[in-house]
Design a protein around this motif. Structure first.
Motif, PDB file in Angstrom:
ATOM      1  N   SER A 134       0.671  -1.179  -0.074  1.00 47.58           N
ATOM      2  CA  SER A 134       0.068  -0.071  -0.005  1.00 47.58           C
ATOM      3  C   SER A 134       1.071   1.382  -0.167  1.00 47.58           C
ATOM      4  O   SER A 134       1.488   1.521   1.047  1.00 47.58           O
ATOM      5  CB  SER A 134      -0.924  -0.119   1.281  1.00 47.58           C
ATOM      6  OG  SER A 134      -1.672   1.312   1.353  1.00 47.58           O
ATOM      7  N   LEU A 135       1.020   2.047  -1.199  1.00 44.35           N
ATOM      8  CA  LEU A 135       2.061   3.040  -1.234  1.00 44.35           C
ATOM      9  C   LEU A 135       1.395   4.194  -1.244  1.00 44.35           C
ATOM     10  O   LEU A 135       0.562   4.611  -1.981  1.00 44.35           O
ATOM     11  CB  LEU A 135       2.499   2.573  -2.700  1.00 44.35           C
ATOM     12  CG  LEU A 135       2.964   1.360  -2.978  1.00 44.35           C
ATOM     13  CD1 LEU A 135       3.867   1.287  -3.998  1.00 44.35           C
ATOM     14  CD2 LEU A 135       4.073   0.616  -1.972  1.00 44.35           C
ATOM     15  N   LEU A 136       1.995   5.165  -0.533  1.00 46.28           N
ATOM     16  CA  LEU A 136       1.514   6.633  -0.085  1.00 46.28           C
ATOM     17  C   LEU A 136       2.578   7.593  -0.742  1.00 46.28           C
ATOM     18  O   LEU A 136       3.620   7.361  -0.440  1.00 46.28           O
ATOM     19  CB  LEU A 136       1.314   6.706   1.306  1.00 46.28           C
ATOM     20  CG  LEU A 136       0.721   8.223   1.729  1.00 46.28           C
ATOM     21  CD1 LEU A 136      -0.696   8.450   1.230  1.00 46.28           C
ATOM     22  CD2 LEU A 136       0.912   8.536   3.085  1.00 46.28           C
ATOM     23  N   GLU A 137       2.023   8.669  -1.641  1.00 46.53           N
ATOM     24  CA  GLU A 137       2.782   9.576  -2.024  1.00 46.53           C
ATOM     25  C   GLU A 137       1.922  10.899  -1.719  1.00 46.53           C
ATOM     26  O   GLU A 137       0.592  11.059  -1.844  1.00 46.53           O
ATOM     27  CB  GLU A 137       3.206   9.550  -3.422  1.00 46.53           C
ATOM     28  CG  GLU A 137       4.671   8.860  -3.853  1.00 46.53           C
ATOM     29  CD  GLU A 137       5.611   9.937  -3.097  1.00 46.53           C
ATOM     30  OE1 GLU A 137       5.221  11.199  -2.850  1.00 46.53           O
ATOM     31  OE2 GLU A 137       6.912   9.387  -2.815  1.00 46.53           O
ATOM     32  N   ILE A 138       2.669  11.937  -2.004  1.00 46.82           N
ATOM     33  CA  ILE A 138       2.134  13.355  -2.237  1.00 46.82           C
ATOM     34  C   ILE A 138       1.607  13.556  -3.567  1.00 46.82           C
ATOM     35  O   ILE A 138       1.897  12.987  -4.328  1.00 46.82           O
ATOM     36  CB  ILE A 138       2.870  14.579  -1.695  1.00 46.82           C
ATOM     37  CG1 ILE A 138       4.083  14.393  -2.662  1.00 46.82           C
ATOM     38  CG2 ILE A 138       2.930  14.659  -0.203  1.00 46.82           C
ATOM     39  CD1 ILE A 138       5.061  15.660  -2.316  1.00 46.82           C
ATOM     40  N   THR A 139       0.390  14.015  -3.618  1.00 51.75           N
ATOM     41  CA  THR A 139      -0.368  14.127  -4.976  1.00 51.75           C
ATOM     42  C   THR A 139       0.455  14.611  -6.114  1.00 51.75           C
ATOM     43  O   THR A 139       0.543  13.720  -7.317  1.00 51.75           O
ATOM     44  CB  THR A 139      -1.423  15.107  -4.888  1.00 51.75           C
ATOM     45  OG1 THR A 139      -2.368  14.931  -3.886  1.00 51.75           O
ATOM     46  CG2 THR A 139      -2.122  15.185  -6.218  1.00 51.75           C
ATOM     47  N   PRO A 140       1.589  15.499  -6.116  1.00 52.38           N
ATOM     48  CA  PRO A 140       2.564  15.714  -7.212  1.00 52.38           C
ATOM     49  C   PRO A 140       3.479  14.607  -7.765  1.00 52.38           C
ATOM     50  O   PRO A 140       3.999  14.494  -8.683  1.00 52.38           O
ATOM     51  CB  PRO A 140       3.306  17.023  -6.855  1.00 52.38           C
ATOM     52  CG  PRO A 140       2.915  17.556  -5.487  1.00 52.38           C
ATOM     53  CD  PRO A 140       1.714  16.438  -4.946  1.00 52.38           C
ATOM     54  N   ALA A 141       3.564  13.671  -6.458  1.00 51.80           N
ATOM     55  CA  ALA A 141       4.463  12.497  -6.803  1.00 51.80           C
ATOM     56  C   ALA A 141       3.886  11.364  -7.120  1.00 51.80           C
ATOM     57  O   ALA A 141       4.539  10.069  -7.585  1.00 51.80           O
ATOM     58  CB  ALA A 141       5.318  12.046  -5.785  1.00 51.80           C
ATOM     59  N   LEU A 142       2.433  11.114  -7.346  1.00 52.03           N
ATOM     60  CA  LEU A 142       1.809  10.102  -7.791  1.00 52.03           C
ATOM     61  C   LEU A 142       2.313   9.578  -9.379  1.00 52.03           C
ATOM     62  O   LEU A 142       2.000   8.687  -9.507  1.00 52.03           O
ATOM     63  CB  LEU A 142       0.243  10.367  -7.789  1.00 52.03           C
ATOM     64  CG  LEU A 142      -0.366  10.304  -6.442  1.00 52.03           C
ATOM     65  CD1 LEU A 142      -1.989  10.593  -6.414  1.00 52.03           C
ATOM     66  CD2 LEU A 142      -0.220   9.018  -5.699  1.00 52.03           C
ATOM     67  N   SER A 143       2.333  10.341 -10.279  1.00 52.34           N
ATOM     68  CA  SER A 143       2.758   9.964 -11.736  1.00 52.34           C
ATOM     69  C   SER A 143       4.070   9.218 -11.437  1.00 52.34           C
ATOM     70  O   SER A 143       4.394   8.192 -12.053  1.00 52.34           O
ATOM     71  CB  SER A 143       2.732  11.156 -12.612  1.00 52.34           C
ATOM     72  OG  SER A 143       3.706  12.147 -12.243  1.00 52.34           O
ATOM     73  N   LYS A 144       4.929   9.833 -10.873  1.00 48.72           N
ATOM     74  CA  LYS A 144       6.239   9.184 -10.329  1.00 48.72           C
ATOM     75  C   LYS A 144       6.194   7.892  -9.975  1.00 48.72           C
ATOM     76  O   LYS A 144       6.442   6.649 -10.170  1.00 48.72           O
ATOM     77  CB  LYS A 144       7.206   9.951  -9.745  1.00 48.72           C
ATOM     78  CG  LYS A 144       8.768   9.243  -9.600  1.00 48.72           C
ATOM     79  CD  LYS A 144       9.708  10.142  -8.976  1.00 48.72           C
ATOM     80  CE  LYS A 144      10.988   9.548  -8.809  1.00 48.72           C
ATOM     81  NZ  LYS A 144      11.961  10.396  -7.848  1.00 48.72           N
TER      82      LYS A 144
END
Ligand code: NAX
Length: 324
Positions: free
Chosen positions: A39-49
């Motif tokens: 289950s992977l969490l990122e900030i919105t701007p890093a979701l494409s990466k």
């Protein structure tokens, strides 16, 4: 086969994540026969990466991976989790001191701490994002439905760095060495303690003198992170991921009597004020850690323990408004 464990990783598109996810997926943290759902969490701007990272994870076709989910919502990421790696935060950049870092990263752990209440009560949390002891303290403060024992901070990289230095100095493999551990903060005040350490069963203090152990050795371990940034142009990533794996594997699968280092919520052991997240010598068994008590503490060590208490109380004071 066992039922899959649900394992969250924050900052999953970052540098540490890029090593860590592959080691978790290979079975290095929870065992070679233990499936996982990532289950992977990122900030919105890093979701494409993060999407790219997930594509690569899929392309690795790990037999133990039973699902991969990604989100920018901590509550979704942590719901029903068995283990959480809190990696996501900002690394220290040039000109930033520790107080700046506490101020920049502390607020992240308020929201994530609250969201950890959605995880299983038995969730094992390791905090890697710096300043990791104090970030762990903040997350634990806000995760009031989860026991304190489930919150830890990572000082295993400092421990592993100490093993690496000693192995080089003694001309042995790291696996020939036992029971070196770290006191205090994951910062340059931390103290790598060799007082009960052995190399092939013989006391390390019989082989290496205080001038080295309290001199070059301590300085090299304490400043290793900076030396790596200087040499590599980037902060430790693969070694940090490896240390996080070691920490979680030992907690989950046990240390078989070996002493290892974990930042844990103090209950007052060794005079460390209750509630501070402080690295101590622990052993792990049946999925639980236990502080090794009753060790003889030299005057030098007592001084280092005190220095780290003061450093961590200073960090705690700096986030007093965040703690409310
Ligand atoms: P990166 O900058 O490569 O990756 C961090 C990732 O976290 C980024 O992808 C970013 O988008 C994400 N992120 C930021 N805020 C977030 C939030 N609120 N929720 C979810 N994700 C978020 O850094 P990396 O090299 O991976 O290092 C991560 C952290 O580990 C840093 O704080 C760093 O200082 C710390 N370290 C801790 C160590 C330890 O021994 N405890 C050693 C290594 C490392 O320095």
């Amino acid at each position: 086969m066992n039922a899959p464990l649900r394992v969250a990783v924050t900052g999953a598109a970052g540098n540490i994540g890029y090593s860590l996810l592959w080691r978790i997926a290979s079975g290095n943290a929870f065992g070679a026969d233990q499936p996982v759902i990532l289950s992977l969490l990122e900030i919105t701007p890093a979701l494409s990466k993060l999407e790219g990272v997930v594509m690569e994870l899929m392309d690795s076709a790990f037999p133990l991976v039973k699902g991969i989910e990604m989100t920018d919502d901590p509550e979704k990421a942590f719901a029903d989790c068995d283990a959480i790696f809190l990696v996501g935060s900002r690394p220290r950049s040039a000109g930033m001191d520790r107080a700046d870092l506490v101020a920049a990263n502390g607020p992240i752990f308020v929201g994530q701490g609250k969201a950890i209440n959605k995880a299983k009560k038995s969730v094992k949390v390791i905090t890697v994002g710096n300043p990791c002891n104090t970030n762990c303290l903040i997350a634990n403060h806000y995760a009031n439905e989860i026991p304190d024992t489930q919150f830890t901070a990572m000082t295993r990289l400092d421990q592993n760095r100490a093993y690496g230095q000693l192995a080089g100095k003694l001309g042995v493999a790291a696996s020939d060495i036992e029971n070196v551990f770290i006191w205090g903060n994951h910062a340059d005040t931390m103290y790598p303690d060799c007082s009960i350490a052995t190399v092939n069963g013989e006391k390390i203090t019989d082989k290496l003198g205080e001038d080295y152990l309290h001199g070059d050795f301590m300085k090299t371990v304490a400043t290793r992170g900076g030396a790596i940034i200087k040499a590599r142009g980037a902060s430790s990533a693969a070694s940090a991921a490896s240390a996080a794996i070691d920490h979680m594997r030992d907690w989950h699968l046990g240390t078989n009597g070996r002493i290892v280092s974990m930042g844990i919520v103090s209950k007052g052991e060794y005079g460390v004020p209750a509630g501070l997240v402080y690295s101590m010598p622990v052993t792990c068994e049946n999925g639980e850690w236990k502080v090794v008590e009753g060790l003889e503490i030299s005057e030098f060590c007592q001084g280092k323990i005190q220095q780290n208490i003061e450093a961590l109380e200073g960090e705690k004071a700096a986030v007093a408004d965040i703690l409310g």
